[in-house]
Design an enzyme around this catalytic site. Sequence first.
Site, mmCIF file in Angstrom:
data_model
loop_
_atom_site.group_PDB
_atom_site.id
_atom_site.type_symbol
_atom_site.label_atom_id
_atom_site.label_comp_id
_atom_site.label_asym_id
_atom_site.label_seq_id
_atom_site.Cartn_x
_atom_site.Cartn_y
_atom_site.Cartn_z
ATOM 1 N N ASN A 154 1.142 -1.051 0.039
ATOM 2 C CA ASN A 154 -0.360 -0.072 0.163
ATOM 3 C C ASN A 154 1.038 0.922 0.218
ATOM 4 O O ASN A 154 2.463 1.094 -0.296
ATOM 5 C CB ASN A 154 -1.367 -0.156 1.246
ATOM 6 C CG ASN A 154 -1.944 -0.429 0.446
ATOM 7 O OD1 ASN A 154 -3.186 -0.179 0.267
ATOM 8 N ND2 ASN A 154 -3.117 -1.625 1.489
ATOM 9 N N ASP A 216 -3.282 2.988 4.593
ATOM 10 C CA ASP A 216 -3.410 2.726 3.757
ATOM 11 C C ASP A 216 -2.599 3.272 2.519
ATOM 12 O O ASP A 216 -1.916 3.853 1.996
ATOM 13 C CB ASP A 216 -4.925 2.757 3.522
ATOM 14 C CG ASP A 216 -5.478 1.592 2.648
ATOM 15 O OD1 ASP A 216 -5.040 1.275 1.909
ATOM 16 O OD2 ASP A 216 -6.150 0.724 2.920
#
Length: 309
Positions: A154, A216
């Site tokens: 990510n 993320d």
Amino acid sequence: MWTPLDNSLSALGESPFWHPQERSLYWLDIPGRAVLRTRGEIGAGGAVERWHLPTEPGCMAPARSGGLVIALRDGIYRAREWGGALTAIARVEHDAATMRFNDGKCDALGRFWAGSINEAKDRANAALYCLDARRDDGQSPMLSQMAEGVTTANGLAFSPDARTLYWADTPAHAVRAWDWDAAHNTLSHGRVFKRFDAKPEGWAPGSALAYGGRPDGATVDAEGHYWVAMFEGAQLLRLAPSGEVVAAFALPVQCPTMPCFGGDDLRTLFVTTARKGRPEAELAQKPASGMVLSMRSDVPGLPVHFFED
């Protein structure tokens, strides 16, 4: 501060980018196996188109010659137009039953980067790949593994001067950085850029235990600051090139997934979010979960990089 985008609901939104020629926002719904885009003016009641795909898309980028490059579960594919045929341009040797592509985007030279995810999350065997399709010699696009040793790839982003590459491992609560020679596409001096506190044992949404979330998706603004969505942390953080958190923006959802900048002046900040697997009580309290959120930013972002082939 944050405005939900009408008709933007996804199970797990990801990989947003602003297409400057179309003046449209694109994003993915990973479990929904779809590409979405806005049509016409973004605002109340605006139209959103949805293009269904054969497997879960992890990331995508616009192509200079038209259409998209999309990383699906088992490889990287090219679509010459919206809704068009998908042609495989690179395969990766991972077990597609438990591994798939996840976060990624193009660099300023038009190479497409995509990381993978171990869905079982039982070992750190995911990797980061780079696809170079700028082949003047007539050969096939070249896929190279650039980094490894994570569980969930990510947070991929590139500094504006093309000297630093950022990449996160979400379960490890860490963002890494490398010195990056963009011309030769080499990485060196790998280090931890920012490490976040782990989730406290027994934490749940609404718990009295403090938890800021885990990194993320991410983007970089025109000043070289790193913006990262903190999954389960209900916030978006802006980090200086030193790794210092210089701003935190609370969100009306628990699970933001990835930010991007858009609009004609690149000062509209969009954030995709997730609702898949979230508790019913949380969704009732945070009804914007799964929608795209937007707000105006004092700092502009950078334009999306196009895939070159």
